[in-house]
Design a protein around this motif. Structure first.
Motif, PDB file in Angstrom:
ATOM      1  N   THR A  98      59.975 -31.380 -56.035  1.00 61.42           N
ATOM      2  CA  THR A  98      60.538 -30.181 -56.670  1.00 61.42           C
ATOM      3  C   THR A  98      59.574 -29.591 -57.701  1.00 61.42           C
ATOM      4  OG1 THR A  98      61.668 -31.492 -58.359  1.00 61.42           O
ATOM      5  CG2 THR A  98      62.884 -31.060 -56.326  1.00 61.42           C
ATOM      6  N   PRO A  99      58.382 -29.198 -57.307  1.00 63.12           N
ATOM      7  CA  PRO A  99      57.393 -28.716 -58.292  1.00 63.12           C
ATOM      8  C   PRO A  99      57.610 -27.273 -58.709  1.00 63.12           C
ATOM      9  CG  PRO A  99      56.476 -28.608 -56.092  1.00 63.12           C
ATOM     10  CD  PRO A  99      57.828 -29.244 -55.948  1.00 63.12           C
ATOM     11  N   HIS A 100      57.200 -26.954 -59.935  1.00 60.84           N
ATOM     12  CA  HIS A 100      57.003 -25.562 -60.321  1.00 60.84           C
ATOM     13  C   HIS A 100      55.553 -25.197 -59.975  1.00 60.84           C
ATOM     14  CE1 HIS A 100      54.841 -27.024 -63.814  1.00 60.84           C
ATOM     15  NE2 HIS A 100      55.925 -27.559 -64.361  1.00 60.84           N
ATOM     16  N   PRO A 101      55.137 -23.931 -60.122  1.00 58.99           N
ATOM     17  CA  PRO A 101      53.790 -23.536 -59.694  1.00 58.99           C
ATOM     18  C   PRO A 101      52.669 -24.365 -60.302  1.00 58.99           C
ATOM     19  CG  PRO A 101      55.113 -21.587 -60.037  1.00 58.99           C
ATOM     20  CD  PRO A 101      55.946 -22.747 -60.512  1.00 58.99           C
ATOM     21  N   GLY A 102      52.780 -24.752 -61.577  1.00 56.95           N
ATOM     22  CA  GLY A 102      51.724 -25.560 -62.195  1.00 56.95           C
ATOM     23  C   GLY A 102      51.606 -26.926 -61.560  1.00 56.95           C
ATOM     24  N   GLU A 103      52.741 -27.523 -61.227  1.00 58.82           N
ATOM     25  CA  GLU A 103      52.713 -28.861 -60.619  1.00 58.82           C
ATOM     26  C   GLU A 103      52.180 -28.815 -59.197  1.00 58.82           C
ATOM     27  OE1 GLU A 103      56.468 -30.553 -63.269  1.00 58.82           O
ATOM     28  OE2 GLU A 103      56.825 -29.624 -61.309  1.00 58.82           O
ATOM     29  N   ILE A 104      52.561 -27.794 -58.433  1.00 57.31           N
ATOM     30  CA  ILE A 104      52.043 -27.721 -57.065  1.00 57.31           C
ATOM     31  C   ILE A 104      50.556 -27.392 -57.071  1.00 57.31           C
ATOM     32  CG2 ILE A 104      52.395 -25.290 -56.431  1.00 57.31           C
ATOM     33  CD1 ILE A 104      53.722 -26.348 -53.848  1.00 57.31           C
ATOM     34  N   ALA A 105      50.109 -26.647 -58.089  1.00 55.24           N
ATOM     35  CA  ALA A 105      48.675 -26.374 -58.221  1.00 55.24           C
ATOM     36  C   ALA A 105      47.905 -27.670 -58.430  1.00 55.24           C
ATOM     37  CB  ALA A 105      48.429 -25.412 -59.382  1.00 55.24           C
ATOM     38  N   ARG A 106      48.458 -28.582 -59.230  1.00 59.45           N
ATOM     39  CA  ARG A 106      47.790 -29.875 -59.455  1.00 59.45           C
ATOM     40  C   ARG A 106      47.787 -30.719 -58.184  1.00 59.45           C
ATOM     41  NH1 ARG A 106      49.793 -28.782 -64.686  1.00 59.45           N
ATOM     42  NH2 ARG A 106      51.889 -29.624 -64.381  1.00 59.45           N
ATOM     43  N   ILE A 107      48.839 -30.654 -57.401  1.00 61.29           N
ATOM     44  CA  ILE A 107      48.870 -31.389 -56.132  1.00 61.29           C
ATOM     45  C   ILE A 107      47.774 -30.897 -55.194  1.00 61.29           C
ATOM     46  CG2 ILE A 107      50.204 -31.741 -54.003  1.00 61.29           C
ATOM     47  CD1 ILE A 107      52.731 -31.718 -55.758  1.00 61.29           C
ATOM     48  N   LEU A 108      47.599 -29.591 -55.129  1.00 62.55           N
ATOM     49  CA  LEU A 108      46.645 -28.998 -54.190  1.00 62.55           C
ATOM     50  C   LEU A 108      45.234 -28.882 -54.763  1.00 62.55           C
ATOM     51  CD1 LEU A 108      48.887 -26.145 -52.733  1.00 62.55           C
ATOM     52  CD2 LEU A 108      48.178 -28.244 -51.560  1.00 62.55           C
ATOM     53  N   GLY A 109      45.102 -29.077 -56.077  1.00 58.41           N
ATOM     54  CA  GLY A 109      43.787 -28.931 -56.696  1.00 58.41           C
ATOM     55  C   GLY A 109      43.311 -27.499 -56.747  1.00 58.41           C
ATOM     56  N   ILE A 110      44.255 -26.560 -56.943  1.00 58.80           N
ATOM     57  CA  ILE A 110      43.913 -25.141 -57.040  1.00 58.80           C
ATOM     58  C   ILE A 110      44.525 -24.582 -58.321  1.00 58.80           C
ATOM     59  CG2 ILE A 110      43.747 -24.877 -54.538  1.00 58.80           C
ATOM     60  CD1 ILE A 110      46.520 -23.612 -54.552  1.00 58.80           C
ATOM     61  N   SER A 111      44.330 -23.298 -58.566  1.00 56.88           N
ATOM     62  CA  SER A 111      44.868 -22.679 -59.774  1.00 56.88           C
ATOM     63  C   SER A 111      46.293 -22.180 -59.545  1.00 56.88           C
ATOM     64  CB  SER A 111      43.986 -21.501 -60.196  1.00 56.88           C
ATOM     65  OG  SER A 111      44.101 -20.447 -59.256  1.00 56.88           O
ATOM     66  N   ILE A 112      47.005 -21.968 -60.646  1.00 58.89           N
ATOM     67  CA  ILE A 112      48.348 -21.398 -60.559  1.00 58.89           C
ATOM     68  C   ILE A 112      48.284 -20.001 -59.954  1.00 58.89           C
ATOM     69  CG2 ILE A 112      50.349 -20.621 -61.903  1.00 58.89           C
ATOM     70  CD1 ILE A 112      49.744 -22.854 -63.899  1.00 58.89           C
ATOM     71  N   VAL A 113      47.255 -19.257 -60.301  1.00 61.07           N
ATOM     72  CA  VAL A 113      47.093 -17.903 -59.746  1.00 61.07           C
ATOM     73  C   VAL A 113      47.026 -17.959 -58.227  1.00 61.07           C
ATOM     74  CG1 VAL A 113      45.538 -15.912 -59.586  1.00 61.07           C
ATOM     75  CG2 VAL A 113      46.014 -16.959 -61.810  1.00 61.07           C
ATOM     76  N   GLU A 114      46.290 -18.923 -57.697  1.00 64.59           N
ATOM     77  CA  GLU A 114      46.184 -19.060 -56.239  1.00 64.59           C
ATOM     78  C   GLU A 114      47.525 -19.424 -55.623  1.00 64.59           C
ATOM     79  OE1 GLU A 114      41.937 -20.746 -54.973  1.00 64.59           O
ATOM     80  OE2 GLU A 114      42.686 -21.748 -56.786  1.00 64.59           O
ATOM     81  N   VAL A 115      48.288 -20.246 -56.302  1.00 65.60           N
ATOM     82  CA  VAL A 115      49.628 -20.587 -55.808  1.00 65.60           C
ATOM     83  C   VAL A 115      50.490 -19.338 -55.720  1.00 65.60           C
ATOM     84  CG1 VAL A 115      51.792 -21.800 -56.350  1.00 65.60           C
ATOM     85  CG2 VAL A 115      49.588 -22.965 -56.630  1.00 65.60           C
ATOM     86  N   GLN A 116      50.512 -18.565 -56.803  1.00 66.95           N
ATOM     87  CA  GLN A 116      51.381 -17.395 -56.869  1.00 66.95           C
ATOM     88  C   GLN A 116      50.918 -16.256 -55.961  1.00 66.95           C
ATOM     89  OE1 GLN A 116      53.911 -18.920 -58.002  1.00 66.95           O
ATOM     90  NE2 GLN A 116      54.478 -17.557 -59.671  1.00 66.95           N
ATOM     91  N   GLU A 117      49.629 -16.276 -55.586  1.00 60.99           N
ATOM     92  CA  GLU A 117      49.122 -15.267 -54.653  1.00 60.99           C
ATOM     93  C   GLU A 117      49.843 -15.351 -53.315  1.00 60.99           C
ATOM     94  OE1 GLU A 117      46.554 -12.863 -54.475  1.00 60.99           O
ATOM     95  OE2 GLU A 117      46.489 -12.863 -56.655  1.00 60.99           O
TER      96      GLU A 117
END
Length: 533
Positions: free
Chosen positions: A399-418
């Motif tokens: 149940t991640p928020h954007p910051g947590e999923i960014a850490r899982i994928l090793g990318i930035s929050i901006v890339e997640v939200q894109e």
């Protein structure tokens, strides 16, 4: 079931309707335009003795706008056609409808430079002086195929419509999608019409339910334009909406029998809380109990047990003797003992990331076979060890928020939200490792639920009042509770997200902004009741 085609899939649906089922494109365009006008009459009232500013773009969206103008004229509304590209650029069915408009003798106004942007206001004033009221501004500039940033005179015009006082009181109708919104991601491409109503054709689009899309679409109306149902079944669209119908269907699978007792509705184990973060554990337990879980037990550090004992009387606590201030590996044997007979484990809310805690989380992730709901600090611990993760031995709901999923994928929050759908799918595939066990809930506006089979569901409930502390803790408890009551993890995730948002929506209506996570938990029974009256 409400499917959400990507723009490319929508084009394929149109192609099949035209080429394989023999429905002329002009008929689809006519259905779209007429359906939009009927919606406008229903929402805005009669159109007689009025005028409409109709913004015509260079593609099929512009053709839809021409049909809308023609049908408005038949209802006593004067269409003012404003072309944002030379009319001769229209092709195919759009050009066919332009030919009809020309035959009917309507004047065409051209707005193609920064210097001509104010033409819109002059045309508006001319009609007002004739004694007509403005029925609507119709946005038929760009459709679902737009992927580039809007700039120049079109961006200037959109800014004028969104901000000028004279335009603010006029209803704005978006044709298929607000111009400037990415249909797949919900991202605004430079500038975007802020619509009051969006008449979307055939199906809702994923981007209309997520992030900025949910903001700019206004009220969403799905217009049936005549695409045969057979076209939808053959395409295999994998994006769907979690709505009331879907949630009711899921919850019907756990309808209670009159002979049931607390043991009939599952026993959830929660590992949560640490010094300064006891509230997260309390909210998780409360969310689980309010979602109908039969029994809930909380493993907690022994020195914090008194806090939990005083906070709820319906749940059981399991003080961990070797754990002080935070739960650690030293109490593994006790935790494993209490995992026996449980239907699910929620781990992570307020847990902390101490070294011993991290060791425990990794061990449980690799060994526990019952479903695990993994939230907050547990996600961060796994993200730190993401390259050492193995395929899980049992179902896992993240149940991640954007910051947590960014850490899982090793990318930035901006890339997640894109591209939130792509991020959720990528995280699910990364964590699942072909085990067929993982579900990812990417929280946010239009929460995305991705499963290991690449299916994606987008939630349709929730509101800005939920942007406050503790909401995610309640959600993790709801997911765990629904699994314990017999739902599979994927369906539990979908239903939990919908109910959680619905509880927030109920509070927005009764209290307004300022409600808290505890109140969302306490509103869950009402949200559930609405699904199964």
């Amino acid at each position: 079931m409400m499917i959400l085609p990507f723009a490319s899939e929508m084009r394929e649906l149109d192609r099949q309707a035209i080429e394989e089922f023999g429905i002329p494109g002009m008929v689809l365009m006519e259905n779209a335009g007429l359906g939009t006008v009927l919606m406008m009459e229903q929402e805005l009232g009669p159109a007689n003795n009025s005028f409409a500013l109709i913004l015509i773009g260079p593609g099929n969206n512009g053709g839809d706008g021409l049909v809308i103008g023609r049908h408005l004229h038949q209802r006593g509304c004067e269409p003012v056609f404003i072309f944002l590209a030379p009319p001769e650029q229209l092709k195919g069915d759009a050009a066919g409808n332009l030919h009809i408009i020309n035959k009917l003798g309507f004047p065409l106004h051209l707005l193609t430079t920064l210097a001509t942007v104010q033409t819109l206001h002059r045309l508006y004033q001319q009609q007002i002086l004739l004694g007509r009221s403005c029925y609507a501004i119709v946005d038929a500039i760009f459709g679902t195929g737009l992927t580039r940033e809007i700039d120049g005179y079109v961006a200037e015009l959109i800014e004028l419509i969104n901000t000028e006082p004279w335009a603010a009181s006029i209803p704005r109708i978006a044709v298929d999608i607000p111009s400037g919104l990415h249909a797949d991601t919900g991202k605004v491409l430079g500038a975007c019409i802020g619509a009051d109503h969006t008449a979307t054709y055939g199906c809702a689009k994923a981007g209309q339910l997520m992030e900025q899309g949910a903001e700019v679409c206004g009220r969403l109306h799905i217009i049936d334009i005549g695409i045969p149902s057979a076209a939808f079944t053959t395409l295999g669209i994998q994006q769907r909406a979690v709505n009331a119908e879907e949630t009711s269907r899921i919850l019907a699978g756990i309808k209670r029998k009159k002979s049931s007792h607390k043991g009939s509705h599952g026993h959830l184990l929660v590992l949560a809380g640490s010094i300064g973060m006891t509230g997260a554990a309390i909210l998780t337990v409360r969310g689980a109990l309010r979602s109908g879980c039969g029994l809930v037990s909380l493993c907690c550090p022994q020195d914090l047990d008194a806090i939990f004992e005083a906070s709820f009387v319906e749940a059981m606590t399991i003080p961990l003797g070797a754990s002080h201030s935070c739960i650690g590996m030293e109490d593994l044997a006790t935790i494993e003992q209490h995992l026996q007979g449980k239907q699910a484990l929620v781990i992570g809310p307020g847990l902390g990331t101490a070294e011993s805690t991290a060791e425990l989380v990794l061990h449980l992730y690799r060994t526990v076979q019952i479903p695990m709901v993994i939230d907050a600090d547990a996600i961060n611990i796994l993200a730190q060890a993401r390259h050492q993760l193995q395929a899980p031995p049992g179902p896992r709901v993240f149940t991640p928020h954007p910051g947590e999923i960014a850490r899982i994928l090793g990318i930035s929050i901006v890339e997640v939200q894109e591209d939130r759908i792509r991020a959720a799918r990528a995280a699910c595939q990364f964590l699942d490792q072909s085990a067929g066990q993982c579900t990812v809930i990417l929280k946010g506006v239009g929460t995305v639920i991705a499963s290991h089979d690449s299916q994606v569901w987008i939630n349709t409930t929730g509101n800005p009042g939920m942007a406050t502390a503790g909401m995610g803790d309640v959600l993790s408890g709801v997911v765990g509770a629904l699994i314990c009551q017999g739902l599979c993890p994927q369906e539990a995730a979908r239903a939990a997200v919908y109910l959680h948002g619905r509880a927030g929506d109920l509070l927005l209506k009764t209290i307004g902004i300022g409600y808290i996570a505890t109140e969302v938990a306490d509103s869950l029974p009402q949200a559930i009741k609405l699904m199964n009256p």
